[in-house]
Design a protein around this motif. Structure first.
Motif, PDB file in Angstrom:
ATOM      1  N   LEU A  84      58.088 -75.100 -25.697  1.00 13.27           N
ATOM      2  CA  LEU A  84      58.827 -73.919 -25.254  1.00 13.27           C
ATOM      3  C   LEU A  84      58.432 -72.676 -26.039  1.00 13.27           C
ATOM      4  O   LEU A  84      58.409 -72.672 -27.268  1.00 13.27           O
ATOM      5  N   HIS A  85      58.106 -71.619 -25.283  1.00 13.37           N
ATOM      6  CA  HIS A  85      57.826 -70.315 -25.887  1.00 13.37           C
ATOM      7  C   HIS A  85      58.233 -69.242 -24.885  1.00 13.37           C
ATOM      8  O   HIS A  85      57.762 -69.237 -23.747  1.00 13.37           O
ATOM      9  N   PHE A  86      59.139 -68.363 -25.296  1.00 11.77           N
ATOM     10  CA  PHE A  86      59.604 -67.310 -24.400  1.00 11.77           C
ATOM     11  C   PHE A  86      58.749 -66.053 -24.580  1.00 11.77           C
ATOM     12  O   PHE A  86      58.821 -65.407 -25.631  1.00 11.77           O
ATOM     13  N   PRO A  87      57.955 -65.694 -23.582  1.00  7.94           N
ATOM     14  CA  PRO A  87      57.155 -64.463 -23.699  1.00  7.94           C
ATOM     15  C   PRO A  87      58.030 -63.231 -23.517  1.00  7.94           C
ATOM     16  O   PRO A  87      59.085 -63.287 -22.874  1.00  7.94           O
ATOM     17  N   VAL A  88      57.605 -62.129 -24.101  1.00  8.74           N
ATOM     18  CA  VAL A  88      58.347 -60.870 -24.002  1.00  8.74           C
ATOM     19  C   VAL A  88      57.592 -59.922 -23.074  1.00  8.74           C
ATOM     20  O   VAL A  88      56.364 -59.821 -23.135  1.00  8.74           O
ATOM     21  N   SER A  89      58.327 -59.244 -22.208  1.00  8.96           N
ATOM     22  CA  SER A  89      57.696 -58.279 -21.299  1.00  8.96           C
ATOM     23  C   SER A  89      57.539 -56.942 -22.022  1.00  8.96           C
ATOM     24  O   SER A  89      57.389 -56.906 -23.240  1.00  8.96           O
ATOM     25  N   SER A 117      68.012 -57.310 -31.323  1.00  8.52           N
ATOM     26  CA  SER A 117      69.140 -57.943 -32.026  1.00  8.52           C
ATOM     27  C   SER A 117      69.390 -59.343 -31.453  1.00  8.52           C
ATOM     28  O   SER A 117      69.069 -59.624 -30.297  1.00  8.52           O
ATOM     29  N   LYS A 118      69.943 -60.204 -32.265  1.00 12.16           N
ATOM     30  CA  LYS A 118      70.307 -61.561 -31.848  1.00 12.16           C
ATOM     31  C   LYS A 118      71.801 -61.736 -32.083  1.00 12.16           C
ATOM     32  O   LYS A 118      72.268 -61.781 -33.223  1.00 12.16           O
ATOM     33  N   ILE A 119      72.548 -61.827 -30.988  1.00 13.57           N
ATOM     34  CA  ILE A 119      74.006 -61.785 -31.020  1.00 13.57           C
ATOM     35  C   ILE A 119      74.581 -63.052 -30.399  1.00 13.57           C
ATOM     36  O   ILE A 119      74.083 -63.537 -29.386  1.00 13.57           O
ATOM     37  N   ALA A 120      75.637 -63.590 -31.024  1.00 12.80           N
ATOM     38  CA  ALA A 120      76.330 -64.768 -30.475  1.00 12.80           C
ATOM     39  C   ALA A 120      77.748 -64.380 -30.065  1.00 12.80           C
ATOM     40  O   ALA A 120      78.431 -63.648 -30.790  1.00 12.80           O
ATOM     41  N   PHE A 121      78.160 -64.858 -28.894  1.00 14.43           N
ATOM     42  CA  PHE A 121      79.545 -64.709 -28.426  1.00 14.43           C
ATOM     43  C   PHE A 121      80.277 -66.024 -28.688  1.00 14.43           C
ATOM     44  O   PHE A 121      79.844 -67.073 -28.212  1.00 14.43           O
ATOM     45  N   GLU A 181      64.108 -73.277 -32.210  1.00 16.91           N
ATOM     46  CA  GLU A 181      62.908 -72.704 -32.827  1.00 16.91           C
ATOM     47  C   GLU A 181      62.283 -71.647 -31.926  1.00 16.91           C
ATOM     48  O   GLU A 181      61.799 -70.616 -32.401  1.00 16.91           O
ATOM     49  N   ALA A 182      62.271 -71.907 -30.600  1.00 13.54           N
ATOM     50  CA  ALA A 182      61.700 -70.937 -29.658  1.00 13.54           C
ATOM     51  C   ALA A 182      62.505 -69.638 -29.660  1.00 13.54           C
ATOM     52  O   ALA A 182      61.941 -68.542 -29.607  1.00 13.54           O
ATOM     53  N   LEU A 183      63.844 -69.749 -29.735  1.00 12.03           N
ATOM     54  CA  LEU A 183      64.690 -68.554 -29.753  1.00 12.03           C
ATOM     55  C   LEU A 183      64.574 -67.807 -31.081  1.00 12.03           C
ATOM     56  O   LEU A 183      64.693 -66.584 -31.130  1.00 12.03           O
ATOM     57  N   LYS A 184      64.348 -68.546 -32.170  1.00  7.89           N
ATOM     58  CA  LYS A 184      64.125 -67.897 -33.472  1.00  7.89           C
ATOM     59  C   LYS A 184      62.876 -67.020 -33.429  1.00  7.89           C
ATOM     60  O   LYS A 184      62.832 -65.929 -33.987  1.00  7.89           O
ATOM     61  N   LYS A 185      61.836 -67.543 -32.743  1.00  4.73           N
ATOM     62  CA  LYS A 185      60.558 -66.822 -32.678  1.00  4.73           C
ATOM     63  C   LYS A 185      60.531 -65.762 -31.575  1.00  4.73           C
ATOM     64  O   LYS A 185      59.609 -64.957 -31.518  1.00  4.73           O
ATOM     65  N   TYR A 186      61.525 -65.792 -30.698  1.00  2.00           N
ATOM     66  CA  TYR A 186      61.561 -64.838 -29.583  1.00  2.00           C
ATOM     67  C   TYR A 186      61.670 -63.414 -30.125  1.00  2.00           C
ATOM     68  O   TYR A 186      62.525 -63.107 -30.941  1.00  2.00           O
ATOM     69  N   GLU A 187      60.798 -62.540 -29.655  1.00  2.00           N
ATOM     70  CA  GLU A 187      60.718 -61.189 -30.203  1.00  2.00           C
ATOM     71  C   GLU A 187      61.539 -60.180 -29.414  1.00  2.00           C
ATOM     72  O   GLU A 187      61.524 -58.985 -29.715  1.00  2.00           O
ATOM     73  N   GLY A 188      62.265 -60.646 -28.390  1.00  2.50           N
ATOM     74  CA  GLY A 188      63.119 -59.750 -27.622  1.00  2.50           C
ATOM     75  C   GLY A 188      64.554 -59.788 -28.114  1.00  2.50           C
ATOM     76  O   GLY A 188      64.845 -60.215 -29.229  1.00  2.50           O
ATOM     77  N   THR A 189      65.468 -59.341 -27.264  1.00  6.75           N
ATOM     78  CA  THR A 189      66.902 -59.307 -27.582  1.00  6.75           C
ATOM     79  C   THR A 189      67.572 -60.559 -27.029  1.00  6.75           C
ATOM     80  O   THR A 189      67.283 -60.971 -25.908  1.00  6.75           O
ATOM     81  N   LEU A 190      68.450 -61.171 -27.820  1.00  7.31           N
ATOM     82  CA  LEU A 190      69.113 -62.410 -27.419  1.00  7.31           C
ATOM     83  C   LEU A 190      70.625 -62.245 -27.454  1.00  7.31           C
ATOM     84  O   LEU A 190      71.203 -61.842 -28.465  1.00  7.31           O
ATOM     85  N   GLY A 222      71.786 -69.757 -38.477  1.00 10.27           N
ATOM     86  CA  GLY A 222      70.538 -69.052 -38.733  1.00 10.27           C
ATOM     87  C   GLY A 222      69.887 -68.444 -37.503  1.00 10.27           C
ATOM     88  O   GLY A 222      68.787 -67.907 -37.586  1.00 10.27           O
ATOM     89  N   LEU A 223      70.573 -68.513 -36.352  1.00  7.63           N
ATOM     90  CA  LEU A 223      69.966 -68.017 -35.107  1.00  7.63           C
ATOM     91  C   LEU A 223      70.419 -66.608 -34.779  1.00  7.63           C
ATOM     92  O   LEU A 223      69.664 -65.828 -34.199  1.00  7.63           O
ATOM     93  N   SER A 224      71.649 -66.266 -35.134  1.00  9.61           N
ATOM     94  CA  SER A 224      72.161 -64.933 -34.812  1.00  9.61           C
ATOM     95  C   SER A 224      72.472 -64.165 -36.091  1.00  9.61           C
ATOM     96  O   SER A 224      72.830 -64.747 -37.114  1.00  9.61           O
ATOM     97  N   SER A 225      72.335 -62.846 -36.019  1.00 12.70           N
ATOM     98  CA  SER A 225      72.639 -61.999 -37.181  1.00 12.70           C
ATOM     99  C   SER A 225      73.969 -61.281 -37.008  1.00 12.70           C
ATOM    100  O   SER A 225      74.415 -60.561 -37.886  1.00 12.70           O
ATOM    101  N   LYS A 226      74.587 -61.486 -35.831  1.00 15.61           N
ATOM    102  CA  LYS A 226      75.851 -60.819 -35.553  1.00 15.61           C
ATOM    103  C   LYS A 226      76.678 -61.713 -34.620  1.00 15.61           C
ATOM    104  O   LYS A 226      76.153 -62.276 -33.670  1.00 15.61           O
ATOM    105  N   ILE A 227      77.963 -61.846 -34.932  1.00 14.40           N
ATOM    106  CA  ILE A 227      78.877 -62.668 -34.125  1.00 14.40           C
ATOM    107  C   ILE A 227      79.957 -61.770 -33.535  1.00 14.40           C
ATOM    108  O   ILE A 227      80.508 -60.918 -34.233  1.00 14.40           O
TER     109      ILE A 227
END
Length: 638
Positions: free
Chosen positions: A315-320, A354-358, A485-494, A506-511
């Protein structure tokens, strides 16, 4: 309690598992793990007596009672939440009915001196005694406690079960099983429909459960916190250790390394023996010795190394294209479902990368806000997507977004475009859909397979924003690790909706916590959020204790007030000094880091450089710990 001996189950001529043997004892809390399709749910159904097996034996005491939480449940329409939960108490309900009938007869009859009337009194006393022994006077309170622990509010108790979603109905079924106090509890993915608070409550409940428990779960942290034994099904065999999951992984790896080392040494001995045999065969005088060595070689018990099923999806999520700085801007968004308010004037600004968790209890609006962002539902207020924003959406209820009448291959081809249609089979292969698997209809896929297919569809085109709603449901632990791991390496917004603590670490920097129609921001990962929530709960308890204390004591003495003021001032001074020291050390470490980035070789060549650098870091850690302690002490006086 339960003995399983040489159990074998086959599907279409192939063994799902073969000759497995283990024993289930009182107090065992077993985590049953393995890849999707390994046979975990099948084994639970067999243990529960709901599925036949091909060979082997299962033996248990006649009086042993089983409780089985499965994925598909049926409720009788018309019952309220409480009425459905009370169905757990079959014997108590029967005794209640008998008591009602006897009391009705006693109220109507007037033959007080007759033998029949006397017998009714005897029966009443006996049934009342049985009613008390079986918890008849406590079951209603116990039911309410368990329902509240699993997330229900008091106002939900008298609502019909059909007004709740499948996930909430699953909670009612789980409540019934917990209340029955069976000898053996079989739970298939019990955390799939629970929020973090309910999972924490369930962990504590199961830790104190007196019977035996077998849990199928892909929630690593839940398994580590609850279980004391792990059974893994892998390639038709089982591996059984009296350790929770993470410790089991370490032990199994150590065992495999020992097997490899032993096998390597044995192979050397075999090769040396074979050389001697070839050497002695050529000489007539040594022929007897050669035959002796051949017999010795035949008798060797060859060391086998446990096979490991390491097939995982790739798995690898490409960024547009790169979007603007602000990805999503939400201003005063509200959402109601009929008379039920879910969100009320919510504000949120999501910046690029940014990587945000709800997080939060179910029904508080996490999925609702995600659907608002991707344009799935209407809302009140303003929601604006930034420049060049391209959103990829993974929905929680995949069955609503995948057509069951299509095959796996057709699903992908229909979602592909001219540029990537030729890559469809390659993408499916990387998600473990190989050979004839691509011709399976979506309706026959397992939950884990549907999740993998939905993830594969996301790869058909690049996005710069990913909105993922419970993507780990039904995924096995190895697949979850790959996704993480794929989401950690993802360079877009999550933007991630999840209740899986291990996955979120370790996946999100903001909750953002969703509660009472609002959201609250926590600047950190899930561990920070849980620590803060725990502190808040403790503070609330302290405040309640303080209020009760004040009610009992009319006024505090002036001497006590003075002492408290003096303590507060001392703590404030101490805190100021610590903060000044923290600022100083942070500045010094930042300067060293800059120096390292500019001229690494010359910097590390300085005498005692690393010792000094590490010393500063350790001192900063110590100061931060002290800051936390002093801050907590100060808050006690608020």
């Amino acid at each position: 309690m339960l003995n399983i001996h040489n159990l074998t189950v086959s599907f279409q001529g192939d063994d799902l598992f073969s000759g497995i043997t283990f024993q289930l004892r009182s107090g065992d809390r077993i985590g049953l793990v393995g890849k999707n399709g390994a046979g975990k749910s099948t084994l639970l159904k067999i243990l529960a007596g709901e599925q036949e097996y091909d060979a082997g034996q299962i033996a248990s005491d006649k009086e042993t009672s089983f409780g089985f939480l499965k994925q598909d449940i049926d409720f009788e329409l018309g019952r309220t939440v409480l009425e459905e939960a009370y169905e757990a108490f079959v014997l108590i309900k029967q005794l209640e009915k008998q008591l009602e009938e006897i009391n009705a007869q006693l109220a109507e009859r007037t033959d007080y001196e007759s033998d029949n009337y006397h017998q009714l009194i005897v029966d009443l006393n006996e049934i009342q005694h049985q009613y008390e022994i079986h918890g008849g006077y406590n079951y209603q309170g116990d039911t309410e406690r368990v329902l509240q622990g699993l997330g229900f509010k008091r106002e939900d108790f008298n609502m019909p079960t059909e007004t709740f979603s499948g996930g909430w109905r699953m909670r009612i079924e789980l409540a019934k099983l917990l209340l029955q106090n069976n000898d053996i509890l079989l739970l298939d993915e019990p955390t799939n429909h629970l929020d973090i608070e309910s999972i924490l409550w369930l962990e504590e409940f199961l830790k104190n459960y007196t019977g035996a428990i077998v849990i199928v779960s892909h929630d690593r942290m839940f398994l580590d916190n609850v279980t004391n034994r792990t059974i893994e099904i892998s390639l038709g065999k089982i591996y059984d250790y009296n350790k929770p999951y993470t410790k089991y992984l370490v032990l199994r790896q150590e065992l495999r390394e020992q097997q490899l080392a032993t096998q390597k040494n044995q192979q050397k001995q075999i090769e040396q023996t074979e050389k001697l045999i070839e050497k002695f065969r050529a000489k007539a005088s040594k022929a007897t010795m050669a035959q002796s060595l051949i017999k010795k070689l035949d008798k060797i018990d060859r060391v086998e190394v446990d096979e490991d099923d390491n097939s995982v999806m790739s798995l690898h999520f490409p960024v547009s294209i790169n979007p603007g700085k602000v990805v999503v801007e939400i201003d005063g968004v509200s959402k109601d479902y009929d008379d039920k308010k879910v969100l009320s004037k919510v504000d949120l600004l999501v910046e690029r990368n940014s990587k945000i968790a709800f997080v939060g209890q179910n029904g508080q609006g996490k999925s609702t806000l995600a659907k608002c962002i991707v344009g799935e539902i209407e809302y009140q207020g303003n929601l604006k997507l930034g420049h060049n924003v391209e959103i990829g959406y993974f929905a929680q209820n995949q069955t609503d977004y995948l057509d069951g009448s299509k095959t796996v291959l057709d699903t992908m081809i229909d979602a592909a475009n001219e540029k990537n249609r030729t890559r469809v089979r390659d993408i499916l292969g990387s998600f473990l859909f190989r050979g004839d698997d691509v011709d399976k209809y979506v309706r026959v896929l397992s939950g884990g397979e549907r999740n993998r297919l939905a993830l594969a569809k996301l790869l058909l085109q690049p996005f710069n924003v990913l909105v993922m709603d419970e993507p780990t449901n039904h995924l096995d632990i190895k697949s979850k690790n790959v996704l993480k791991e794929a989401l950690k390496k993802y360079e877009g917004t999550l933007l991630l909706v999840s209740h899986d603590r291990d996955f979120l670490q370790g996946l999100s920097s903001k909750i953002y916590e969703f509660k009472d129609h609002q959201i609250k921001e926590y600047l950190g990962d899930i561990d920070f959020f849980l620590e803060e929530r725990n502190l808040e709960n403790m503070r609330e308890a302290e405040k309640r204790t303080k209020v009760n204390s004040e009610n009992n004591k009319k006024t505090a003495s002036s001497k006590e007030v003075y002492k408290n003021q003096k303590k507060v001032k001392s703590l404030q001074n101490k805190l100021s000094k610590i903060e000044a020291s923290i600022t100083k050390f942070e500045k010094e470490i930042k300067e060293i880091d800059l120096e390292l980035s500019i001229n690494y070789d010359n910097t590390i060549a300085k005498p005692n450089f690393f010792e000094g650098y590490q010393s500063k870091k350790k001192e900063l850690e110590r100061l931060m710990e002290n800051w936390g302690i002093v801050t907590e002490d100060l808050e006690k006086f608020n």
